[in-house]
Design a protein around this motif. Structure first.
Motif, PDB file in Angstrom:
ATOM      1  N   PHE A   1      -3.372  -6.567   4.709  1.00 58.82           N
ATOM      2  CA  PHE A   1      -2.902  -7.698   3.900  1.00 58.82           C
ATOM      3  C   PHE A   1      -2.925  -7.322   2.413  1.00 58.82           C
ATOM      4  CE2 PHE A   1      -3.532  -9.946   7.769  1.00 58.82           C
ATOM      5  CZ  PHE A   1      -2.892 -11.174   7.676  1.00 58.82           C
ATOM      6  N   ASP A   2      -3.850  -6.455   2.041  1.00 58.29           N
ATOM      7  CA  ASP A   2      -3.998  -6.059   0.641  1.00 58.29           C
ATOM      8  C   ASP A   2      -2.989  -5.006   0.205  1.00 58.29           C
ATOM      9  OD1 ASP A   2      -6.129  -7.792   0.371  1.00 58.29           O
ATOM     10  OD2 ASP A   2      -7.601  -6.264   0.915  1.00 58.29           O
ATOM     11  N   THR A   3      -2.178  -4.510   1.124  1.00 58.30           N
ATOM     12  CA  THR A   3      -1.244  -3.432   0.788  1.00 58.30           C
ATOM     13  C   THR A   3       0.218  -3.877   0.795  1.00 58.30           C
ATOM     14  OG1 THR A   3      -1.055  -2.700   3.089  1.00 58.30           O
ATOM     15  CG2 THR A   3      -2.835  -1.734   1.779  1.00 58.30           C
TER      16      THR A   3
ATOM     17  N   ILE B   1      -3.211  -8.801  -9.663  1.00 61.58           N
ATOM     18  CA  ILE B   1      -2.835  -8.381  -8.310  1.00 61.58           C
ATOM     19  C   ILE B   1      -1.367  -7.962  -8.323  1.00 61.58           C
ATOM     20  CG2 ILE B   1      -2.604  -9.149  -5.924  1.00 61.58           C
ATOM     21  CD1 ILE B   1      -4.853 -11.195  -6.578  1.00 61.58           C
ATOM     22  N   VAL B   2      -1.122  -6.699  -7.986  1.00 69.60           N
ATOM     23  CA  VAL B   2       0.248  -6.178  -7.991  1.00 69.60           C
ATOM     24  C   VAL B   2       0.812  -6.034  -6.578  1.00 69.60           C
ATOM     25  CG1 VAL B   2      -0.002  -4.998 -10.207  1.00 69.60           C
ATOM     26  CG2 VAL B   2      -0.593  -3.800  -8.088  1.00 69.60           C
ATOM     27  N   CYS B   3      -0.036  -6.143  -5.576  1.00 69.91           N
ATOM     28  CA  CYS B   3       0.409  -6.129  -4.187  1.00 69.91           C
ATOM     29  C   CYS B   3      -0.585  -6.952  -3.381  1.00 69.91           C
ATOM     30  CB  CYS B   3       0.530  -4.715  -3.645  1.00 69.91           C
ATOM     31  SG  CYS B   3      -1.022  -3.818  -3.556  1.00 69.91           S
ATOM     32  N   SER B   4      -0.222  -7.374  -2.213  1.00 69.59           N
ATOM     33  CA  SER B   4      -1.044  -8.095  -1.247  1.00 69.59           C
ATOM     34  C   SER B   4      -0.542  -9.514  -1.051  1.00 69.59           C
ATOM     35  CB  SER B   4      -2.524  -8.146  -1.629  1.00 69.59           C
ATOM     36  OG  SER B   4      -2.797  -9.186  -2.535  1.00 69.59           O
ATOM     37  N   VAL B   5      -0.934 -10.073   0.062  1.00 72.25           N
ATOM     38  CA  VAL B   5      -0.780 -11.493   0.335  1.00 72.25           C
ATOM     39  C   VAL B   5      -2.157 -11.998   0.724  1.00 72.25           C
ATOM     40  CG1 VAL B   5       1.666 -11.507   0.963  1.00 72.25           C
ATOM     41  CG2 VAL B   5      -0.041 -11.057   2.717  1.00 72.25           C
ATOM     42  N   SER B   6      -2.467 -13.202   0.339  1.00 67.03           N
ATOM     43  CA  SER B   6      -3.786 -13.753   0.574  1.00 67.03           C
ATOM     44  C   SER B   6      -3.971 -14.102   2.041  1.00 67.03           C
ATOM     45  CB  SER B   6      -3.985 -15.000  -0.285  1.00 67.03           C
ATOM     46  OG  SER B   6      -5.216 -15.597   0.006  1.00 67.03           O
ATOM     47  N   GLN B   7      -4.929 -13.459   2.686  1.00 67.25           N
ATOM     48  CA  GLN B   7      -5.170 -13.700   4.103  1.00 67.25           C
ATOM     49  C   GLN B   7      -5.712 -15.108   4.345  1.00 67.25           C
ATOM     50  OE1 GLN B   7      -7.517 -10.643   5.895  1.00 67.25           O
ATOM     51  NE2 GLN B   7      -7.388 -11.521   7.915  1.00 67.25           N
ATOM     52  N   GLY B   8      -6.397 -15.672   3.379  1.00 63.09           N
ATOM     53  CA  GLY B   8      -6.988 -16.984   3.543  1.00 63.09           C
ATOM     54  C   GLY B   8      -6.070 -18.139   3.190  1.00 63.09           C
ATOM     55  N   SER B   9      -4.840 -17.856   2.832  1.00 60.37           N
ATOM     56  CA  SER B   9      -3.903 -18.922   2.464  1.00 60.37           C
ATOM     57  C   SER B   9      -3.062 -19.328   3.675  1.00 60.37           C
ATOM     58  CB  SER B   9      -2.987 -18.440   1.341  1.00 60.37           C
ATOM     59  OG  SER B   9      -2.113 -17.438   1.834  1.00 60.37           O
ATOM     60  N   VAL B  10      -2.265 -20.361   3.511  1.00 58.05           N
ATOM     61  CA  VAL B  10      -1.360 -20.796   4.575  1.00 58.05           C
ATOM     62  C   VAL B  10      -0.165 -19.842   4.658  1.00 58.05           C
ATOM     63  CG1 VAL B  10       0.188 -22.649   5.326  1.00 58.05           C
ATOM     64  CG2 VAL B  10      -2.063 -23.196   4.410  1.00 58.05           C
ATOM     65  N   LEU B  11       0.377 -19.462   3.509  1.00 52.49           N
ATOM     66  CA  LEU B  11       1.561 -18.601   3.485  1.00 52.49           C
ATOM     67  C   LEU B  11       1.259 -17.126   3.742  1.00 52.49           C
ATOM     68  CD1 LEU B  11       3.887 -19.736   0.549  1.00 52.49           C
ATOM     69  CD2 LEU B  11       4.387 -19.685   2.982  1.00 52.49           C
TER      70      LEU B  11
ATOM     71  N   PHE C   1       2.842 -11.909   5.857  1.00 54.31           N
ATOM     72  CA  PHE C   1       2.424 -10.621   6.414  1.00 54.31           C
ATOM     73  C   PHE C   1       3.149 -10.338   7.732  1.00 54.31           C
ATOM     74  CE2 PHE C   1      -0.423  -7.962   8.992  1.00 54.31           C
ATOM     75  CZ  PHE C   1      -0.503  -6.857   8.164  1.00 54.31           C
ATOM     76  N   ILE C   2       3.263 -11.341   8.573  1.00 53.41           N
ATOM     77  CA  ILE C   2       3.953 -11.171   9.857  1.00 53.41           C
ATOM     78  C   ILE C   2       5.420 -10.812   9.627  1.00 53.41           C
ATOM     79  CG2 ILE C   2       4.779 -12.427  11.897  1.00 53.41           C
ATOM     80  CD1 ILE C   2       2.025 -13.973  11.679  1.00 53.41           C
ATOM     81  N   LEU C   3       6.077 -11.485   8.695  1.00 56.08           N
ATOM     82  CA  LEU C   3       7.474 -11.159   8.390  1.00 56.08           C
ATOM     83  C   LEU C   3       7.595  -9.767   7.794  1.00 56.08           C
ATOM     84  CD1 LEU C   3       8.632 -14.597   6.912  1.00 56.08           C
ATOM     85  CD2 LEU C   3       9.053 -13.688   9.214  1.00 56.08           C
ATOM     86  N   TYR C   4       6.619  -9.387   6.974  1.00 49.27           N
ATOM     87  CA  TYR C   4       6.596  -8.067   6.356  1.00 49.27           C
ATOM     88  C   TYR C   4       6.450  -6.971   7.421  1.00 49.27           C
ATOM     89  CZ  TYR C   4       4.972  -4.394   3.106  1.00 49.27           C
ATOM     90  OH  TYR C   4       4.820  -3.242   2.377  1.00 49.27           O
ATOM     91  N   MET C   5       5.646  -7.248   8.446  1.00 51.07           N
ATOM     92  CA  MET C   5       5.356  -6.249   9.483  1.00 51.07           C
ATOM     93  C   MET C   5       6.293  -6.331  10.681  1.00 51.07           C
ATOM     94  SD  MET C   5       2.797  -4.451   8.406  1.00 51.07           S
ATOM     95  CE  MET C   5       2.207  -3.689   9.899  1.00 51.07           C
ATOM     96  N   ALA C   6       7.257  -7.229  10.676  1.00 50.63           N
ATOM     97  CA  ALA C   6       8.126  -7.441  11.836  1.00 50.63           C
ATOM     98  C   ALA C   6       8.849  -6.162  12.259  1.00 50.63           C
ATOM     99  CB  ALA C   6       9.129  -8.553  11.561  1.00 50.63           C
ATOM    100  N   ASP C   7       9.164  -5.294  11.331  1.00 52.86           N
ATOM    101  CA  ASP C   7       9.826  -4.031  11.674  1.00 52.86           C
ATOM    102  C   ASP C   7       8.975  -3.190  12.609  1.00 52.86           C
ATOM    103  OD1 ASP C   7      11.913  -4.762  10.069  1.00 52.86           O
ATOM    104  OD2 ASP C   7      11.447  -3.362   8.463  1.00 52.86           O
ATOM    105  N   LEU C   8       7.657  -3.303  12.495  1.00 52.59           N
ATOM    106  CA  LEU C   8       6.758  -2.540  13.363  1.00 52.59           C
ATOM    107  C   LEU C   8       6.996  -2.902  14.826  1.00 52.59           C
ATOM    108  CD1 LEU C   8       4.422  -0.563  13.722  1.00 52.59           C
ATOM    109  CD2 LEU C   8       2.855  -2.470  13.346  1.00 52.59           C
TER     110      LEU C   8
END
Length: 140
Positions: free
Chosen positions: A46-48, A95-105, A110-117
């Motif tokens: 999430f931090d990357t 913060i220059v990268c990451s999405v907050s794991q503890g937030s709603v969004l 992160f899931i949309l970001y990793m969908a290619d995997l």
């Protein structure tokens, strides 16, 4: 969302992801196949998350444009934090990268970001499931 994603889908949870993995392993064993189970902890990932790449994917893969895309850009940019402990305060870290794991969004982005995997995993005919918050990937 990838079909193997259990997070943020009605009637899905960590339990349904584990049940699906267990079922797949039993089916493979019944048909005489050998299975290996790999568990990947993605919580640190999430931090990357690269903001520019995430915004590009939101635009090109998910069709977000204009005000909506600018809203996501605003949400991701200009974030900072500092630590306060007793009477001491750290300097501000931007913060220059990451999405907050503890937030709603955060987990959804992160899931949309990793969908290619998920597409890569399917291309190589590997079974996979992702748990309820997108932080565990089960490959078997």
């Amino acid at each position: 969302m990838p079909a193997t994603q259990s997070a943020y889908r009605q009637c899905h949870s960590t339990e349904t992801a584990v049940t699906a993995v267990y079922n797949d392993l039993l089916l493979a064993a019944d048909s005489g196949q050998v299975s290996a189970l790999y568990l990947l902890d993605l919580t640190a990932a999430f931090d990357t998350v690269d903001h520019d790449l995430l915004l590009l994917r939101l635009e090109r893969q998910y069709g977000l444009h204009g005000v909506i895309l600018r809203w996501f850009q605003s949400y991701l940019s200009g974030r900072s934090f500092r630590v306060i402990c007793v009477n001491r305060t750290s300097s501000i870290v931007y913060i220059v990268c990451s999405v907050s794991q503890g937030s709603v969004l955060g987990p959804r982005l992160f899931i949309l970001y990793m969908a290619d995997l998920a597409e890569v995993v399917q291309r190589y005919q590997v079974n996979s499931h992702t748990d309820a918050d997108g932080s565990q990937l089960y490959l078997h």
